[in-house]
Design an enzyme around this catalytic site. Structure first.
Site, mmCIF file in Angstrom:
data_model
loop_
_atom_site.group_PDB
_atom_site.id
_atom_site.type_symbol
_atom_site.label_atom_id
_atom_site.label_comp_id
_atom_site.label_asym_id
_atom_site.label_seq_id
_atom_site.Cartn_x
_atom_site.Cartn_y
_atom_site.Cartn_z
ATOM 1 N N GLY A 1 32.679 48.564 69.189
ATOM 2 C CA GLY A 1 32.189 48.127 67.880
ATOM 3 C C GLY A 1 31.499 46.778 67.821
ATOM 4 N N GLU B 1 35.278 40.394 67.794
ATOM 5 C CA GLU B 1 35.593 41.728 67.258
ATOM 6 C C GLU B 1 34.617 42.086 66.138
ATOM 7 O OE1 GLU B 1 36.780 44.514 67.244
ATOM 8 O OE2 GLU B 1 38.906 44.682 67.699
ATOM 9 N N ASP B 2 34.477 43.377 65.897
ATOM 10 C CA ASP B 2 33.641 43.812 64.775
ATOM 11 C C ASP B 2 34.396 43.678 63.458
ATOM 12 O OD1 ASP B 2 35.450 45.814 65.494
ATOM 13 O OD2 ASP B 2 33.999 47.442 65.469
ATOM 14 N N LYS C 1 39.415 42.836 56.820
ATOM 15 C CA LYS C 1 40.000 43.589 55.690
ATOM 16 C C LYS C 1 41.448 43.139 55.533
ATOM 17 C CE LYS C 1 37.928 48.132 56.518
ATOM 18 N NZ LYS C 1 38.288 49.531 56.820
ATOM 19 N N ARG D 1 26.390 53.566 64.534
ATOM 20 C CA ARG D 1 26.389 52.232 65.136
ATOM 21 C C ARG D 1 24.985 51.620 65.117
ATOM 22 N NH1 ARG D 1 31.378 51.602 67.750
ATOM 23 N NH2 ARG D 1 32.258 53.438 68.750
ATOM 24 N N ASP E 1 31.280 52.257 63.794
ATOM 25 C CA ASP E 1 31.039 53.695 63.806
ATOM 26 C C ASP E 1 31.976 54.459 62.882
ATOM 27 O OD1 ASP E 1 33.440 53.264 65.470
ATOM 28 O OD2 ASP E 1 33.258 55.402 65.928
ATOM 29 N N PHE F 1 35.672 51.867 53.974
ATOM 30 C CA PHE F 1 35.340 52.246 55.346
ATOM 31 C C PHE F 1 33.856 52.002 55.539
ATOM 32 C CE2 PHE F 1 34.485 54.607 59.150
ATOM 33 C CZ PHE F 1 35.552 54.200 59.928
ATOM 34 N N VAL F 2 33.534 51.090 56.445
ATOM 35 C CA VAL F 2 32.140 50.670 56.612
ATOM 36 C C VAL F 2 31.592 51.080 57.972
ATOM 37 C CG1 VAL F 2 32.293 48.758 54.985
ATOM 38 C CG2 VAL F 2 32.886 48.362 57.377
ATOM 39 N N ASP G 1 41.337 44.880 60.963
ATOM 40 C CA ASP G 1 41.862 45.807 59.965
ATOM 41 C C ASP G 1 43.389 45.653 59.929
ATOM 42 O OD1 ASP G 1 41.614 47.972 58.140
ATOM 43 O OD2 ASP G 1 41.864 49.442 59.716
HETATM 44 P P1 IMP Z 1 42.936 47.392 63.790
HETATM 45 O O1 IMP Z 1 43.646 47.527 65.089
HETATM 46 O O2 IMP Z 1 43.537 48.284 62.744
HETATM 47 O O3 IMP Z 1 42.775 45.966 63.316
HETATM 48 O O4 IMP Z 1 41.526 48.069 63.979
HETATM 49 C C1 IMP Z 1 40.439 47.419 64.439
HETATM 50 C C2 IMP Z 1 39.417 48.432 64.882
HETATM 51 O O5 IMP Z 1 39.396 49.573 64.023
HETATM 52 C C3 IMP Z 1 38.034 47.850 64.794
HETATM 53 O O6 IMP Z 1 37.673 47.212 65.994
HETATM 54 C C4 IMP Z 1 37.183 49.064 64.505
HETATM 55 O O7 IMP Z 1 36.803 49.681 65.706
HETATM 56 C C5 IMP Z 1 38.086 50.003 63.752
HETATM 57 N N1 IMP Z 1 37.832 49.941 62.282
HETATM 58 C C6 IMP Z 1 38.640 49.425 61.336
HETATM 59 N N2 IMP Z 1 38.095 49.518 60.102
HETATM 60 C C7 IMP Z 1 36.883 50.101 60.283
HETATM 61 C C8 IMP Z 1 35.805 50.462 59.389
HETATM 62 O O8 IMP Z 1 35.826 50.249 58.160
HETATM 63 N N3 IMP Z 1 34.730 51.041 59.962
HETATM 64 C C9 IMP Z 1 34.642 51.293 61.311
HETATM 65 N N4 IMP Z 1 35.602 50.962 62.180
HETATM 66 C C10 IMP Z 1 36.724 50.381 61.672
HETATM 67 MG MG MG Z 2 36.458 48.346 67.473
#
Ligand code: IMP
Ligand code: MG
Length: 184
Positions: A47, A102-103, A134, A168, A162, A155-156, A106
């Site tokens: 991402g 990081e992208d 987020k 992407r 992606d 969800f973006v 979450d």
């Molecule tokens: P976390 O482990 O829940 O913090 O997730 C982080 C990863 O989830 C990010 O690096 C993204 O790849 C994916 N992700 C979380 N939210 C989104 C979204 O809104 N769109 C796309 N990918 C997301």
């Molecule tokens: Mg990611």
């Protein structure tokens, strides 16, 4: 404009222009914080590849880049809590100043896991840089030093992000139509 994928996007959240300006601001902050140092930017694939590519080109201090691939999501839109290292770093990081790129932050599962793994290799420092945050979805607390935009629980997609590996290549960040992932 006129991307066939535009049809799946409900609305644009951050335009190319807005992304470019914010990325420049983050880079300027990094330049200031790392003056006289040589940080290693670690892109968390896949991402963050677009953000990383734009960010490094706006950073002026000498830096190196490395890549790590983790999988967390499969084809869904919520975190499994399960993080798998798909590709490890190519270089040693002991004694280095790391910036993890990081992208989106979450649940925090991915970054908190990565952080522990990197700390065990004894870097001089580790800071986190995410384009999007987020906060309402956080399960694990993670300390963020650089954050582009804080967003609600949408969800973006686009700019590297992606849904089921698609979107992407959109140059902006948009909210995906819920109908695309089976919502109403
Ligand atoms: P976390 O482990 O829940 O913090 O997730 C982080 C990863 O989830 C990010 O690096 C993204 O790849 C994916 N992700 C979380 N939210 C989104 C979204 O809104 N769109 C796309 N990918 C997301
Ligand atoms: Mg990611």
């Amino acid at each position: 404009m006129a991307h066939i994928l535009d049809n799946d996007v409900e609305r644009v959240l951050f335009s190319e222009e807005e992304l470019k300006n914010r990325v420049a601001e983050i880079a300027a902050q990094i330049d200031k914080d790392y003056a006289g140092k040589e940080p290693v930017l670690i892109s968390v694939l896949r991402g963050s590849f677009v953000f990383m590519a734009d960010l490094v080109r706006q950073i002026h201090v000498p830096c190196t880049v490395d890549f790590m691939a983790v999988s967390s999501y499969g084809a869904g839109t919520s975190s499994s809590g399960q993080v798998k290292i798909v590709k490890d770093l190519s270089e040693q990081i002991e004694g280095k100043d790391l910036i993890v790129v990081e992208d989106i932050l979450d649940s925090g599962n991915t970054l908190s896991y990565l952080l522990k793994l990197l700390q065990a290799r004894k870097p001089a420092s580790v800071r986190l840089c995410t384009l999007l945050d987020k906060p309402s979805r956080r399960v694990k607390e993670v300390e963020l030093t650089y954050s582009g935009f804080s967003i609600p629980d949408y969800f973006v997609v686009g700019y590297g992000l992606d849904y089921a590996e698609k979107y992407r290549n959109l140059p902006y960040i948009g909210v995906l139509k819920p109908s695309v992932y089976g919502g109403e």
